[in-house]
Design a protein around this motif. Structure first.
Motif, PDB file in Angstrom:
ATOM      1  N   UNK A 224       0.824  -1.214   0.000  1.00 24.38           N
ATOM      2  CA  UNK A 224       0.000   0.000   0.000  1.00 24.38           C
ATOM      3  C   UNK A 224       0.858   1.263   0.000  1.00 24.38           C
ATOM      4  N   UNK A 225       2.073   1.178   0.527  1.00 22.31           N
ATOM      5  CA  UNK A 225       2.964   2.341   0.535  1.00 22.31           C
ATOM      6  C   UNK A 225       3.462   2.692  -0.866  1.00 22.31           C
ATOM      7  N   UNK A 226       3.255   1.789  -1.815  1.00 20.22           N
ATOM      8  CA  UNK A 226       3.763   1.981  -3.171  1.00 20.22           C
ATOM      9  C   UNK A 226       2.710   2.538  -4.124  1.00 20.22           C
ATOM     10  N   UNK A 227       1.492   2.744  -3.644  1.00 21.09           N
ATOM     11  CA  UNK A 227       0.421   3.189  -4.524  1.00 21.09           C
ATOM     12  C   UNK A 227       0.756   4.506  -5.217  1.00 21.09           C
ATOM     13  N   UNK A 228       1.309   5.447  -4.476  1.00 23.19           N
ATOM     14  CA  UNK A 228       1.599   6.760  -5.074  1.00 23.19           C
ATOM     15  C   UNK A 228       2.610   6.619  -6.200  1.00 23.19           C
ATOM     16  N   UNK A 229       3.679   5.847  -6.011  1.00 24.67           N
ATOM     17  CA  UNK A 229       4.712   5.696  -7.037  1.00 24.67           C
ATOM     18  C   UNK A 229       4.153   4.976  -8.262  1.00 24.67           C
ATOM     19  N   UNK A 230       3.320   3.956  -8.034  1.00 21.49           N
ATOM     20  CA  UNK A 230       2.694   3.249  -9.170  1.00 21.49           C
ATOM     21  C   UNK A 230       1.883   4.217 -10.022  1.00 21.49           C
ATOM     22  N   UNK A 231       1.093   5.043  -9.365  1.00 22.56           N
ATOM     23  CA  UNK A 231       0.263   6.000 -10.109  1.00 22.56           C
ATOM     24  C   UNK A 231       1.119   7.075 -10.772  1.00 22.56           C
ATOM     25  N   UNK A 232       2.187   7.512 -10.096  1.00 25.51           N
ATOM     26  CA  UNK A 232       3.068   8.539 -10.671  1.00 25.51           C
ATOM     27  C   UNK A 232       3.732   8.037 -11.943  1.00 25.51           C
ATOM     28  N   UNK A 233       4.175   6.787 -11.945  1.00 22.26           N
ATOM     29  CA  UNK A 233       4.808   6.209 -13.136  1.00 22.26           C
ATOM     30  C   UNK A 233       3.843   6.179 -14.320  1.00 22.26           C
ATOM     31  N   UNK A 234       2.602   5.875 -14.049  1.00 23.88           N
ATOM     32  CA  UNK A 234       1.612   5.791 -15.124  1.00 23.88           C
ATOM     33  C   UNK A 234       1.252   7.160 -15.680  1.00 23.88           C
ATOM     34  N   UNK A 235       1.272   8.191 -14.806  1.00 27.53           N
ATOM     35  CA  UNK A 235       0.771   9.508 -15.196  1.00 27.53           C
ATOM     36  C   UNK A 235       1.854  10.499 -15.596  1.00 27.53           C
ATOM     37  N   UNK A 236       3.122  10.240 -15.253  1.00 28.61           N
ATOM     38  CA  UNK A 236       4.188  11.215 -15.529  1.00 28.61           C
ATOM     39  C   UNK A 236       4.424  11.335 -17.034  1.00 28.61           C
ATOM     40  N   UNK A 237       4.352  12.565 -17.520  1.00 28.87           N
ATOM     41  CA  UNK A 237       4.498  12.829 -18.957  1.00 28.87           C
ATOM     42  C   UNK A 237       5.625  13.805 -19.250  1.00 28.87           C
TER      43      UNK A 237
END
Length: 478
Positions: A224-237
Motif C-alpha cells: 500500500x505504501x507503493x500506490x503513489x509511485x505506481x500511479x506517478x509512473x503511469x501519469x508522468x508525462x
C-alpha cells in the motif's frame, strides 16, 4: 629539448610502470599535452604533483588500474584538469591511509569525474571527497558499494547536470538531497536496494525540472505504501522514465514476486480495509506513551524509588535490635561537615534522639574542648556502635570529613559494611566526587534525604532499620 613539442594526446595504456612522478611528465617537454591515458597499467602509486607541470592537461584517463594502492596528497594537483576517469580501478577509498580526504582539493576546474567501480561504501567518505569540486557537471558513482548518501553531499555542486548512482546499495535518499541542483537534468538510480518510493522522495523533481530519472531494476515492494509511485509512473508525462514498465518489478511480498509494478491493482480502499498497521501503530503508540509516563514518574521520584529498594533489601534480609554485648557509650557517631550541621541538629538529632531514643555522638557537641581532634575522633568512634555519614558537596571537600571517612573505612573492613549508615543529604557533583566516596557508594547502599510526608517517613524507616541491623560477617583476607 622535446622531440614532440606539439604532442596533444599521449596514450601509455597497458604499460609496466609501477609508479609515476612529476619527472615522468615534465611540462617543458609536453607544453601542449591536453589528453593523457595511463589506463590498464601496473601503476601502484601516483605521487605528489605528477601532473602539475602539464600546463594545458584537460583529460586524464586512469581506467582499470587495478594495482593502484596509493594516491599522495597532491596526486591530482592540476589547475587545468577538467576530466578525470578513474573507473574500474577497484581503488579502496575505505582505507583512509591510502589517500587524503582533500584528494580533489587541488583540481579547481574539474567538471567531470568518474569513480565507477571503486569501493567507497560510506556516504560520509563520499561527501568529504567531493567537497571541493564545486564546478562539477557530471559525476559517475556507479557500482561504488554506496549504502547511503550523507545529507548535503551535492549541495555545493550547483552546476551538476548528470549524476550516475546505479548499481549501489542505496535504500533511499534524503528528500532534500537533490533539491538545490537547479541544473540537474539526468539522474540514474537503477539497480540499488530501493523498495518504496514515496511522494517526498520525488518532490525535488518539480523544483529542479529534472528531465530523466532511471529507477529500474530495484527490488520494489508491491504494498500500500507503493500506490503513489505506481500511479506517478503511469501519469508522468514531462519526464523520461526509461525501461518502464518492463524493469519495474516487485520482489515482495511473495505473492507479487517477479510481477510488474504496473499490474499491482490495489486501491486506496483496499489498503484501508487490509492494512493492519493502523491498529498495530495505535497499540504500540499507547504502550510507548505509558512507558514514557512511567519513566518520567520514576525519574522525577528517583531518590524515593532508590529509598524503597534499599528498605526492601534491608527487610528482606531481616534485622534485629543490636545486643549491647559491648559497652558502647553511643548508638551512632555522626560524620558531617560544618555546613550540614544545621540539618544534623534540627532534623537528624531531633528525630533519632527524641523519637527513636538513639544516643548520638556529634563532634561539635560531644568533643572536649582543647583535646586533640584526631584522637577524639578515634576514641568516640570506638565508643559508638555504628557510624552515620551525612554526604554532600561540602562534605566531599572537607578535609576532616575525609579523615573520618578513612576511619569509617577501617570499621567496614573490621566489622562489615553494616557498621556504617550512609545518608545522601545532597547529591555530590562529579567534579567533587573523590575515589574514596565513589568506591564506598559503589559497594554500599545509601538513604537519600527527600522532603514530603510519605517520602520522609520512608527515609527514617530506612535509617532506623540500618542502625538496628546486626553486623554481617566482616571481609576475610585470603
Amino acid at each position: 629539448e622535446s622531440f614532440l613539442p606539439r604532442l596533444r594526446s599521449l596514450y601509455l595504456d597497458r604499460s609496466s610502470m609501477k609508479s609515476v612522478t612529476r619527472d615522468d611528465f615534465p611540462g617543458r617537454c609536453l607544453p601542449f599535452l591536453w589528453k593523457l591515458s595511463l589506463s590498464f597499467s601496473d601503476i601502484s602509486s601516483i605521487q605528489n604533483d605528477t601532473f602539475a607541470g602539464l600546463p594545458v592537461l584537460k583529460y586524464l584517463l586512469l581506467q582499470n588500474m587495478v594495482k593502484l594502492r596509493l594516491l599522495d596528497y597532491f596526486a591530482f594537483h592540476s589547475a587545468s584538469l577538467e576530466l578525470l576517469n578513474l573507473g574500474s580501478s577497484k581503488f579502496k577509498f575505505v582505507y583512509k591511509g591510502r589517500y587524503n580526504n582533500d584528494l580533489f582539493k587541488f583540481t579547481p576546474n574539474m567538471n567531470y569525474l568518474s569513480l565507477f567501480d571503486n569501493q567507497i561504501t560510506d556516504g560520509s567518505t563520499l561527501k568529504t571527497l567531493l567537497w571541493h569540486l564545486v564546478r562539477l557537471q557530471k559525476l559517475n558513482l556507479q557500482s561504488c558499494d554506496l549504502n547511503y548518501l550523507a545529507r548535503g553531499t551535492f549541495d555545493r555542486m550547483l552546476d551538476l547536470r548528470i549524476i550516475i548512482l546505479k548499481g549501489n546499495s542505496l535504500y533511499g535518499w534524503d528528500p532534500d538531497m537533490f533539491s538545490k541542483l537547479s541544473n540537474l537534468n539526468t539522474l540514474y538510480l537503477s539497480g540499488n536496494n530501493i523498495a518504496v518510493v514515496n511522494r517526498t522522495s520525488l518532490e525535488f523533481i518539480a523544483k529542479i525540472n529534472l528531465e530523466y530519472i532511471d529507477l529500474a531494476n530495484n527490488p520494489l515492494a508491491c504494498s500500500c505504501q507503493q500506490l503513489w509511485f505506481r500511479d506517478w509512473l503511469k501519469e508522468s508525462k514531462n519526464i523520461t522514465v526509461p525501461h518502464y514498465p518492463s524493469r519495474y518489478v516487485c520482489r515482495s511480498p511473495p505473492e507479487w514476486d517477479k510481477k510488474m509494478l504496473a499490474s499491482f491493482n490495489y486501491t486506496e480502499e483496499d489498503c484501508r480495509e487490509k492494512n493492519p498497521w493502523i491498529l498495530i501503530g495505535s497499540v504500540l503508540g499507547s504502550v510507548v506513551f505509558v512507558c514514557m509516563v512511567v519513566v518520567i514518574v520514576i525519574y522525577t521520584h528517583l531518590p524515593t524509588v532508590r529509598n524503597i529498594i534499599y528498605l526492601i533489601r534491608l527487610r528482606r534480609k531481616g534485622y534485629v535490635r543490636l545486643v549491647n554485648s559491648e559497652e558502647y557509650m553511643f548508638d551512632c557517631y555522626v560524620v558531617s561537615c560544618e555546613t550540614d550541621e544545621h540539618w544534623v541538629f534540627q532534623t537528624l538529632y531531633s528525630t533519632l534522639e527524641d523519637e527513636y531514643a538513639f544516643h548520638l555522638c556529634i563532634p561539635s557537641r560531644d568533643f572536649d574542648v582543647g583535646e586533640s581532634k584526631a584522637d577524639q575522633i578515634e576514641e568516640k568512634m570506638k565508643e559508638s556502635k555504628k557510624i552515620i555519614i551525612v554526604m554532600s558537596n561540602d562534605f566531599a571537600q572537607d578535609e576532616w570529613c575525609q579523615f573520618q571517612l578513612e576511619k569509617a573505612q577501617e570499621r567496614i573492613r573490621n566489622q562489615g559494611k553494616e557498621a556504617v549508615v550512609l545518608i545522601m543529604l545532597r547529591d555530590i557533583d562529579h567534579k567533587h566526587m573523590t575515589s574514596t566516596i565513589k568506591n564506598l557508594l559503589r559497594k554500599s547502599s545509601y538513604a537519600t534525604w527527600v522532603k514530603g510526608k510519605i517520602a520522609t517517613k520512608l527515609f527514617w524507616d530506612i535509617v532506623v532499620a540500618a542502625i538496628e541491623k546486626p553486623f554481617g560477617n566482616p571481609p576475610v583476607a585470603i
